[in-house]
Design a protein around this motif. Structure first.
Motif, PDB file in Angstrom:
ATOM      1  N   THR A 403     -13.302 -16.598 -14.152  1.00 62.71           N
ATOM      2  CA  THR A 403     -14.016 -17.881 -14.068  1.00 62.71           C
ATOM      3  C   THR A 403     -14.724 -18.057 -12.738  1.00 62.71           C
ATOM      4  N   SER A 404     -14.693 -17.008 -11.906  1.00 61.36           N
ATOM      5  CA  SER A 404     -15.390 -17.092 -10.625  1.00 61.36           C
ATOM      6  C   SER A 404     -15.813 -15.705 -10.191  1.00 61.36           C
ATOM      7  N   GLY A 405     -16.794 -15.641  -9.310  1.00 61.76           N
ATOM      8  CA  GLY A 405     -17.204 -14.375  -8.737  1.00 61.76           C
ATOM      9  C   GLY A 405     -16.401 -14.081  -7.493  1.00 61.76           C
ATOM     10  N   GLY A 406     -16.848 -13.041  -6.745  1.00 59.42           N
ATOM     11  CA  GLY A 406     -16.149 -12.704  -5.511  1.00 59.42           C
ATOM     12  C   GLY A 406     -15.975 -11.207  -5.358  1.00 59.42           C
ATOM     13  N   LEU A 407     -14.974 -10.817  -4.585  1.00 62.93           N
ATOM     14  CA  LEU A 407     -14.740  -9.418  -4.263  1.00 62.93           C
ATOM     15  C   LEU A 407     -13.702  -8.822  -5.215  1.00 62.93           C
ATOM     16  N   LEU A 408     -14.131  -7.808  -5.950  1.00 66.57           N
ATOM     17  CA  LEU A 408     -13.252  -7.104  -6.883  1.00 66.57           C
ATOM     18  C   LEU A 408     -12.756  -5.834  -6.193  1.00 66.57           C
ATOM     19  N   GLU A 409     -11.436  -5.632  -6.152  1.00 66.73           N
ATOM     20  CA  GLU A 409     -10.851  -4.485  -5.452  1.00 66.73           C
ATOM     21  C   GLU A 409      -9.940  -3.703  -6.389  1.00 66.73           C
ATOM     22  N   SER A 410     -10.101  -2.388  -6.360  1.00 70.66           N
ATOM     23  CA  SER A 410      -9.314  -1.532  -7.260  1.00 70.66           C
ATOM     24  C   SER A 410      -8.143  -0.859  -6.570  1.00 70.66           C
ATOM     25  N   GLY A 411      -8.136  -0.839  -5.216  1.00 71.58           N
ATOM     26  CA  GLY A 411      -7.105  -0.077  -4.526  1.00 71.58           C
ATOM     27  C   GLY A 411      -7.163   1.378  -4.977  1.00 71.58           C
ATOM     28  N   ASP A 412      -6.005   1.965  -5.217  1.00 68.35           N
ATOM     29  CA  ASP A 412      -5.943   3.340  -5.724  1.00 68.35           C
ATOM     30  C   ASP A 412      -5.496   3.334  -7.176  1.00 68.35           C
ATOM     31  N   ASN A 413      -5.928   2.330  -7.922  1.00 63.68           N
ATOM     32  CA  ASN A 413      -5.382   2.109  -9.256  1.00 63.68           C
ATOM     33  C   ASN A 413      -6.316   2.470 -10.396  1.00 63.68           C
ATOM     34  N   VAL A 414      -7.497   3.031 -10.088  1.00 65.29           N
ATOM     35  CA  VAL A 414      -8.409   3.511 -11.128  1.00 65.29           C
ATOM     36  C   VAL A 414      -8.294   5.028 -11.197  1.00 65.29           C
ATOM     37  N   ARG A 415      -7.880   5.533 -12.344  1.00 63.14           N
ATOM     38  CA  ARG A 415      -7.728   6.971 -12.529  1.00 63.14           C
ATOM     39  C   ARG A 415      -8.496   7.408 -13.777  1.00 63.14           C
ATOM     40  N   ASP A 416      -9.756   7.898 -13.689  1.00 63.73           N
ATOM     41  CA  ASP A 416     -10.256   8.378 -12.420  1.00 63.73           C
ATOM     42  C   ASP A 416     -11.601   7.738 -12.070  1.00 63.73           C
ATOM     43  N   ARG A 417     -12.217   7.074 -13.030  1.00 55.59           N
ATOM     44  CA  ARG A 417     -13.569   6.576 -12.852  1.00 55.59           C
ATOM     45  C   ARG A 417     -13.766   5.437 -13.830  1.00 55.59           C
TER      46      ARG A 417
END
Length: 603
Positions: A403-417
């Motif tokens: 419901t809002s924009g902003g900074l999206l952060e994945s850390g090391d949690n996307v495997r792999d793309r």
């Protein structure tokens, strides 16, 4: 790895096959008596002196590796006869656990041919004596080893050696593990010579009492050989893997080893009285999503081609390396005559396939297994799909509401793309090196989607415990974890591709949406020939021919063509489906020569 015996037409010579936990072969050049029965033998391959003996006669292993699962079944005989014609007397192969047992209690030993279901256990420790792993090994061996035992050399078959494990020294987290594997083999009837294989600097940690150590190398360093002989005196020296090339990874160059360098090293190995196995003699292709990845120095996904700059190319062609080796082995065998070199298969440049229908990813979701609801992201392996065994390969789509924009952060949690979408419009990319993404201002409730690709699992080293794919942890928006996900499994197995026949395909529009599926036809009249798929103008995706997953393509290279064997084609009309992530030219080319990219010599 398994070591098999290859019979020579003129003299009784043998081939070695090694079996390792991840690989094994069934090669049917069996020794038969005149009456058609197998000859029993009392003594197999032995290593009680400076040279191997077979049936008490001196035997030098001149071997080559080929992986049956990387070669179309229709071409198995062709590739083996080409090996035999070169002077090779021993064949080695892996047996892929992941293909033969894709799910718990599901075994496949019949077709062309995932270990992955093990990762549903959050405490799982691969290649250790962790009970969950040893139980899985035992279950697999209970199915596999009874098929192997009758094919052992002393029972009249071609198998003269079994490799206990492969490069365990690079992992070596459990001192009891190698003993467990050895006893698991022997207790089920394996009685031929046992081997281990490691790099020179990890040989000690990868060995087990009662198995002959062997070394892997690409350059012959005398100190390494001396160290091996010091560890293992009065035993034959075996270079189990002499690397004829190397892996290629996306975004790099195509690795080649000059033929002169290769043959000079092999000549020196033989001159010094050692045995050798060429890895690979014929590499073939990692069809589907089976191409894997490397973890050192950082994660890199492998290309589908397993050409490996081998003596016999991916498509079965003779290379300069082949001819040089044949000459060398002819000299080494003191002029013994070799069998004739088999004729090459014809290759054809077919007319391009024009894509005429389109199906958006979003319209294909109703044909996936799911959707599944979860308050938090779930890794591929823990999805309740495939009879509760989880998802092994392909893509997984994760959707939630913001419901809002902003900074999206994945850390090391996307495997792999991961391709990231806002209301199905592409806004950016997450990968292992890209951890942040700005989401524009949002009004009201919007759908955030992450299409995550499993780019391949690593096969060696200490990253083996980091094999979960998909979203393996939280995704943060303005430091707050996203919740309440809807998850779709897009493993793109043949059953899924077949189901798309019922999907709402549309005539290809001028501006189709991406990601999407594109359909066209290849016409191959007469007896279909080998060809190579080329996709200029396309960005990244997967090629399906008659429902078979040929492999990934990616414009960054190095690989620019996918090998399409003639046996995969029908005479007449063939269906071509392309899954493209971001950009397409809507025409698929078929050429008569491969393009593995700009070459670079291995340093």
């Amino acid at each position: 790895m398994v070591v098999l015996r290859i019979r020579n037409v003129h003299k009784r010579k043998c081939a070695l096959i090694c079996l390792c936990i991840v690989g094994f072969i069934m090669y049917r050049y069996l020794s038969m008596s005149a009456g058609g029965r197998r000859m029993s033998r009392k003594v197999g391959l032995c290593a009680n002196s400076s040279q191997f003996t077979l049936e008490r006669e001196s035997f030098r292993i001149i071997g080559g590796s080929i992986h049956y699962f990387r070669v179309p079944r229709a071409y198995w005989r062709d590739r083996l006869m080409k090996m035999k014609a070169s002077g090779i007397n021993t064949l080695t192969t892996y047996v892929p656990w992941s293909l033969h047992q894709p799910e718990r209690e599901v075994f496949n030993f019949h077709t062309q041919l995932d270990l992955v279901w093990l990762l549903r256990d959050g405490s799982m420790k691969l290649r250790t004596t962790y009970p969950g792993f040893t139980q899985a090994v035992s279950t697999f061996f209970d199915q596999l080893i009874p098929k192997v035992v009758p094919l052992q050399f002393k029972k009249g078959g071609p198998i003269i050696a079994v490799q206990v494990e492969n490069e365990y020294g690079s992992f070596a987290k459990d001192e009891s593990y190698m003993l467990f594997i050895k006893e698991a083999l022997q207790s089920r009837g394996i009685s031929e010579l046992l081997l281990t294989a490691d790099n020179y600097n990890t040989m000690k940690s990868g060995s087990v009492a009662g198995a002959i150590r062997s070394v892997k190398l690409q350059k012959l360093n005398q100190k390494d050989i001396q160290d091996l002989n010091a560890i293992q005196p009065n035993s034959p020296t075996l270079v189990m893997d002499y690397w004829t090339g190397w892996y290629d990874v996306w975004g790099d160059l195509h690795h080649v080893l000059p033929p002169e360098d290769m043959v000079s090293t092999v000549r020196e190995i033989l001159r010094q009285g050692m045995s050798v196995n060429l890895y690979m003699f014929h590499g073939g292709s990692s069809f589907g999503f089976m191409s894997g990845a490397l973890a050192d120095p950082s994660y890199s996904a492998l290309v589908p081609s397993y050409d490996y700059d081998a003596p016999v190319s991916e498509a079965g062609e003779y290379t300069p390396k082949y001819h040089l080796l044949r000459d060398l082995f002819f000299q080494f065998n003191r002029g013994d005559s070799f069998s004739d070199m088999p004729a090459l298969h014809f290759r054809e440049a077919y007319e391009p396939a024009i894509m005429f229908q389109h199906l958006s990813l979003w319209d294909a979701l109703s044909f996936t297994e799911g959707p599944f609801k979860s308050p938090k992201p779930i890794s591929m392996e823990n999805l309740p799909v495939n009879n509760k065994n989880g998802q092994s390969y392909g893509y997984t789509l994760y959707e939630t509401t913001i419901t809002s924009g902003g900074l999206l952060e994945s850390g090391d949690n996307v495997r792999d793309r991961a391709l990231v979408f806002l209301d199905r419009s592409y806004i950016g990319l997450f990968k292992r090196q890209s951890l942040e993404l700005v989401v524009s201002d949002v009004k009201g409730r919007r759908t955030l989607s992450l299409l995550v690709e499993n780019c391949g699992r690593v096969h060696q080293g200490r990253d083996l415990d980091k094999q979960h794919k998909g979203l393996v942890g939280e995704i943060l928006l303005n430091n707050i974890p996203l919740q309440d996900f809807t998850i779709y499994s897009l493993d793109m197995k043949p059953s899924f591709i077949d189901s798309l026949y019922q999907a709402p395909w549309k005539t290809l529009p001028d501006a189709p949406s991406f990601p999407g599926f594109f359909m066209g036809r290849l016409f191959a009249y007469g007896y279909p020939s080998d060809t190579f798929v080329k996709l200029p103008g396309w960005e990244k995706g997967v090629v399906f021919i008659n429902g078979l997953n040929l492999g990934r393509y990616w414009s960054i290279g190095p690989q620019q063509t996918l090998y399409l064997p003639g046996p995969f084609l029908n005479s007449g009309i063939n269906q071509v489906i392309i899954f493209e992530e971001q950009e397409g030219d809507f025409k698929v080319h078929f050429e008569d020569t491969p393009d593995l990219g700009m070459a670079a010599e291995i340093q």
